[in-house]
Design a protein around this motif. Sequence first.
Motif, PDB file in Angstrom:
ATOM      1  N   ARG A 209       0.823  -1.213   0.000  1.00  0.00           N
ATOM      2  CA  ARG A 209       0.000   0.000   0.000  1.00  0.00           C
ATOM      3  C   ARG A 209       0.854   1.259   0.000  1.00  0.00           C
ATOM      4  O   ARG A 209       0.348   2.354  -0.284  1.00  0.00           O
ATOM      5  CB  ARG A 209      -0.937   0.003   1.215  1.00  0.00           C
ATOM      6  N   GLU A 227      -2.145   9.752  -3.664  1.00  0.00           N
ATOM      7  CA  GLU A 227      -2.684   8.440  -3.287  1.00  0.00           C
ATOM      8  C   GLU A 227      -2.033   7.922  -2.008  1.00  0.00           C
ATOM      9  O   GLU A 227      -2.699   7.316  -1.158  1.00  0.00           O
ATOM     10  CB  GLU A 227      -2.478   7.444  -4.425  1.00  0.00           C
ATOM     11  N   CYS A 230      -2.851  10.711   1.310  1.00  0.00           N
ATOM     12  CA  CYS A 230      -4.201  11.061   1.766  1.00  0.00           C
ATOM     13  C   CYS A 230      -4.800   9.975   2.649  1.00  0.00           C
ATOM     14  O   CYS A 230      -5.896  10.136   3.189  1.00  0.00           O
ATOM     15  CB  CYS A 230      -5.113  11.344   0.580  1.00  0.00           C
ATOM     16  N   GLU A 231      -4.082   8.863   2.795  1.00  0.00           N
ATOM     17  CA  GLU A 231      -4.564   7.783   3.648  1.00  0.00           C
ATOM     18  C   GLU A 231      -4.346   8.125   5.118  1.00  0.00           C
ATOM     19  O   GLU A 231      -3.499   8.958   5.465  1.00  0.00           O
ATOM     20  CB  GLU A 231      -3.840   6.480   3.311  1.00  0.00           C
ATOM     21  N   ARG A 232      -5.120   7.455   5.981  1.00  0.00           N
ATOM     22  CA  ARG A 232      -5.012   7.717   7.414  1.00  0.00           C
ATOM     23  C   ARG A 232      -3.617   7.370   7.934  1.00  0.00           C
ATOM     24  O   ARG A 232      -3.000   8.137   8.668  1.00  0.00           O
ATOM     25  CB  ARG A 232      -6.083   6.892   8.150  1.00  0.00           C
ATOM     26  N   GLU A 233      -3.147   6.174   7.551  1.00  0.00           N
ATOM     27  CA  GLU A 233      -1.769   5.805   7.874  1.00  0.00           C
ATOM     28  C   GLU A 233      -0.939   5.997   6.616  1.00  0.00           C
ATOM     29  O   GLU A 233      -1.152   5.313   5.618  1.00  0.00           O
ATOM     30  CB  GLU A 233      -1.663   4.364   8.357  1.00  0.00           C
ATOM     31  N   ARG A 234      -0.033   6.915   6.679  1.00  0.00           N
ATOM     32  CA  ARG A 234       0.707   7.269   5.481  1.00  0.00           C
ATOM     33  C   ARG A 234       2.211   7.090   5.715  1.00  0.00           C
ATOM     34  O   ARG A 234       2.683   7.075   6.865  1.00  0.00           O
ATOM     35  CB  ARG A 234       0.421   8.717   5.101  1.00  0.00           C
TER      36      ARG A 234
END
Length: 328
Positions: A209, A227, A230-234
């Motif tokens: 991911r 991409e 912007c995820e919670r866990e980055r």
Amino acid sequence: MNITEIAKLAGVSKAAVSRYFNGGYLSAEKSEAVRRVVEQTGYEPNVQAQMLRRQRTRQIGVVLPKLSSESCARVTDGISSVLSGYGYQLMLANTANDPSKEIAYLDLLRRHHVEGVIFLASIFTPEHDSVLKNMHIPVVIVGQRHAGYNCVYHDDRGAAEAVTSLMLRHGCRRPGYIGVTAKDHAAGYERLQGYLQALKAAGLHAQERFMKTAAFNMDAGYEKAKELLCERERPDGIFCATDNIAVGAMQYCRKTGLRIPQDVMVAGIGDSRMAQVTAVPLTSAHLFYKTSGEEAAQMMLTLLQKHTSGTRSLQLGFQVAERESTHR
């Protein structure tokens, strides 16, 4: 026996037979059909006519993927700086990263009687191998290692591993990756392997991911960073396969208020001029592009003078240019 009879026996056109003897592009199937007939009949072409066709032109073809690319410009500058001193002129062919154009230009240059071709390669297909096999003039490949050909290439894996390891040493714990297609063995596959080796050496597991594949431009870097981030866990760092991609990722960070390197480290490969003038100067691996052009030109001169037998592969090193984008 003449080429009309050869063509009839081989089941191909006269033009195909002519291309076979003059080193033009011919499919593997047709080439083999003509070869078998020539072998069975003992036919030999008119050597004197071939020599007239092969008169020296003092021209070297250079097939490159993108005229506007800084790395390609540096390679071409290196080639020109050497060959111009020996009275050679360059014929440049810009393929716009289109493999079909690469094949067409390789064939076109051969038919225009250049004395040799320097090919700035990215992706090899069976069609590439077929046309290269039928060139019958010296060919030097730059940027990729390809079995059976004279090559000058970079330590892409080592450079990627070194840059990723630097990020880890400076406190990056969730390193992301934005790469390019693995069909490009050097910039795609080798740089990905370097990133993975650095993670393994640090006892970290690669997370799919946190890994994206992009095109070779800033817009793609921007979108792929979006991409990832912007995820919670980055990821807290992004290693990019090229400087263009890295600059695109930095643009996204700047737009969204993410601080470099405090929130996200960013690094690339290429050490372009752009990397040195970004708002936060970019850490990057310097590849010796101009040197690769100079070495390729020297290889070509050796081949033209027939001072060597067999093929030679030369791998160039790299230097890590550490800047603020990875220094917390």
